[in-house]
Write a protein that holds these residues in place. Structure first.
Motif, short mmCIF file in Angstrom:
data_model
loop_
_atom_site.label_atom_id
_atom_site.label_comp_id
_atom_site.label_asym_id
_atom_site.label_seq_id
_atom_site.Cartn_x
_atom_site.Cartn_y
_atom_site.Cartn_z
N SER A 277 0.84 -1.19 0.00
CA SER A 277 0.00 0.00 0.00
C SER A 277 0.88 1.25 0.00
O SER A 277 2.07 1.19 0.34
CB SER A 277 -0.91 0.01 1.24
OG SER A 277 -0.12 0.02 2.42
N ASN A 278 0.29 2.36 -0.37
CA ASN A 278 1.00 3.64 -0.33
C ASN A 278 1.05 4.13 1.11
O ASN A 278 0.03 4.15 1.80
CB ASN A 278 0.29 4.65 -1.23
CG ASN A 278 1.09 5.90 -1.46
OD1 ASN A 278 1.36 6.67 -0.55
ND2 ASN A 278 1.48 6.12 -2.71
N ASN A 370 1.72 0.83 -6.11
CA ASN A 370 0.73 1.79 -5.62
C ASN A 370 1.32 3.17 -5.37
O ASN A 370 0.91 3.89 -4.44
CB ASN A 370 0.04 1.28 -4.35
CG ASN A 370 -1.19 0.46 -4.67
OD1 ASN A 370 -1.94 0.78 -5.59
ND2 ASN A 370 -1.39 -0.60 -3.93
N LYS A 411 -4.73 9.80 4.38
CA LYS A 411 -4.88 8.51 3.70
C LYS A 411 -6.09 8.51 2.78
O LYS A 411 -6.08 7.87 1.73
CB LYS A 411 -5.02 7.40 4.74
CG LYS A 411 -3.74 7.11 5.52
CD LYS A 411 -3.93 5.93 6.49
CE LYS A 411 -2.64 5.62 7.21
NZ LYS A 411 -2.81 4.49 8.17
N ILE A 412 -7.14 9.22 3.19
CA ILE A 412 -8.35 9.28 2.37
C ILE A 412 -8.04 9.94 1.03
O ILE A 412 -8.45 9.46 -0.04
CB ILE A 412 -9.47 10.03 3.10
CG1 ILE A 412 -9.94 9.23 4.32
CG2 ILE A 412 -10.64 10.30 2.16
CD1 ILE A 412 -10.98 9.94 5.16
N LYS A 415 -5.94 7.60 -1.10
CA LYS A 415 -6.74 6.47 -1.58
C LYS A 415 -7.63 6.89 -2.74
O LYS A 415 -7.74 6.16 -3.75
CB LYS A 415 -7.60 5.90 -0.46
CG LYS A 415 -8.42 4.67 -0.89
CD LYS A 415 -9.25 4.12 0.26
CE LYS A 415 -9.99 2.85 -0.16
NZ LYS A 415 -10.86 3.07 -1.34
N GLU A 416 -8.26 8.04 -2.65
CA GLU A 416 -9.10 8.53 -3.75
C GLU A 416 -8.28 8.72 -5.02
O GLU A 416 -8.73 8.36 -6.12
CB GLU A 416 -9.77 9.84 -3.35
CG GLU A 416 -10.87 9.68 -2.30
CD GLU A 416 -11.47 11.01 -1.88
OE1 GLU A 416 -10.90 12.07 -2.26
OE2 GLU A 416 -12.50 11.01 -1.18
N ASP A 419 -7.28 5.20 -6.32
CA ASP A 419 -8.44 4.51 -6.88
C ASP A 419 -8.73 5.02 -8.29
O ASP A 419 -9.05 4.24 -9.20
CB ASP A 419 -9.68 4.72 -5.99
CG ASP A 419 -9.63 3.87 -4.73
OD1 ASP A 419 -8.77 2.97 -4.65
OD2 ASP A 419 -10.45 4.11 -3.82
#
Length: 443
Positions: A277-278, A370, A411-412, A415-416, A419
């Motif tokens: 993960s990043n 990622n 993190k949000i 993640k966006e 994605d």
């Protein structure tokens, strides 16, 4: 069932690897063998010429030369000289950075291309292309003993096969491929193919019962390709057309009519492994093959909080070494594979902003790690992995800075961003991929 690939380009390889990740055991045949096919991929040339998967590669400086001839090499290619007279150009296999010979283009005394020697990953000169007045006229493929087994007349585009004491003529590549497929005893009830050219011609001329699927990974512009419309309007084995690029699938929605005739249209992306993960670390990575890195000084000075790791597989020029003066820049000349892999794990941002060739499959590797990938419009090496929102003009340094500040904020946010990057790169899950392939297989 088989995969029938015309040429093994990167999208074709991603399709095969997606099947492997999904644990789908589908044999793959490539019609044009460049000598560097993966071990588990077959071809008519491999079969009839007796290619082995033994790896004894030929490095450029081991190419046999007449006495007193010499090499002059760079990271991109090598030239062969007789005193000051250039006699040949050696081209490396682009999938490897160790300067393995892929082909040698030999010149006559007037500097014109006379013939090309083609080498495979075992260091075997398996083919030769002859030229006449600058035009390729014949390609011959050989077995280990140097006997010509396959001859391709590049003008008439027909083939001659001399195999196990029997000589046969084929009027086209499709006819030759069909002979090979039946010779090998492949199950031909369902063929996955991915071009509207030679591989489609095989399915149209197979004269066997079955259901085929066309996987489309190329761009569309303005209208659907003519051969795609032909499949819609003609009863053939092809019943499905599957788009593999999300952006092209979205674009095609306005082009696909309500009545699609003999076929249906679907979408299925590729499976890419994501090993980690990043972690939102302010570490950026650039792999480069030259000192031509767009706006590097402006980027480095505009983002002092970002550590820029710049790596090359060769020595660095004085121009690039001068960036060592910046506290937020770390240079890695002549980087080894282990260190390159370590950098990919330690960085969470990748800048695709260097000119010249890509090294170490850098952009795809960054995508699979990622990392958020940022690029300039004029420097993109693998555009399919760089989302449109993260492609900038070289003058838009402030926009890049705002994007990086935003994604590193939480993190949000990251993640966006990731994605979106994965969706635009046509990334899909193993379960989705497997479910769609099995549904097509069982029809």
């Amino acid at each position: 069932m088989i995969n029938l690939i015309e040429r093994l380009d990167m999208p074709s390889l991603a399709f095969i690897r997606s099947q492997e990740f999904a644990d789908l055991k589908i044999p793959t045949v490539v019609m044009h063998d460049n000598g560097f096919l993966p071990d588990n991929v077959n071809s008519p040339a491999k079969f009839y010429c007796g290619f082995t998967d033994e790896i004894k590669p030929l490095y450029f400086d081991r190419l046999p030369l007449p006495k007193y001839w010499r090499f002059k090499a760079s990271s991109l290619q090598a030239d062969v000289y007789d005193l000051d007279h250039k006699r040949a150009t050696i081209f490396y296999d682009k999938t490897d950075n160790s300067r393995l010979v892929k082909e040698v283009q030999w010149l006559n005394k007037n500097g014109q291309l006379s013939w090309i020697d083609h080498y495979n990953k075992s260091g075997w000169k398996f083919a030769k292309t002859f030229f006449n007045n600058g035009r390729a006229v014949v390609r011959k493929l050989f077995d280990k003993n140097g006997k010509c087994v396959i001859e391709h007349n590049l003008i008439a585009d027909d083939f001659y096969l001399d195999y196990q004491g029997t000589k046969k003529h084929f009027a086209s590549l499709a006819e030759f491929t069909i002979h090979y497929l039946k010779d090998r005893g492949y199950s031909l009830d369902h063929i996955f193919y991915n071009t509207l050219n030679e591989s489609m011609n095989v399915t149209l001329n197979l004269n066997e019962k079955g259901t085929d699927t066309m996987f489309w990974h190329e761009p569309v512009s303005g209208a659907l390709p003519g051969n795609m419309e032909y499949l819609m309007n003609t009863k053939s084995r092809t019943k499905h057309i599957v788009f593999q690029r999300y952006d092209e699938w979205m674009k095609a929605q306005s082009m696909i009519p309500e009545d699609t005739g003999n076929v249906d249209f679907q979408y299925l992306g590729m499976v890419y492994p994501h090993s980690r993960s990043n972690q939102l670390r302010p570490n950026a990575l650039i792999f480069t093959n030259s000192d031509q890195i767009e706006a590097l000084d402006k980027i480095v000075t505009a983002m002092p909080n970002i550590r820029f790791n710049i790596a090359a597989v060769t020595e660095m020029s004085d121009k690039l070494m001068a960036f060592d003066q910046y506290d937020n820049v770390k240079l890695y000349p002549v980087v080894k594979k282990d260190k390159a892999a370590e950098l990919l794990k330690e960085c969470d941002l990748y800048f695709d902003i260097n000119y010249n060739n890509e090294i170490l499959s850098a952009v795809r590797s960054a995508f699979e790690q990622n990392m958020l990938i940022i690029g300039f419009r004029d420097t993109l090496h693998e555009p399919q992995f760089v989302a449109d929102k993260y492609i900038f003009d070289a003058s838009e340094i402030d926009k890049i800075k705002r994007l990086i500040d935003h994604v590193l904020e939480s993190k949000i946010n990251m993640k966006e961003a990731l994605d979106y990057q994965r969706r635009m790169a046509s990334d899909t899950t193993i379960s989705e991929f497997k479910e769609k392939i099995e549904a097509l297989e069982n029809e």
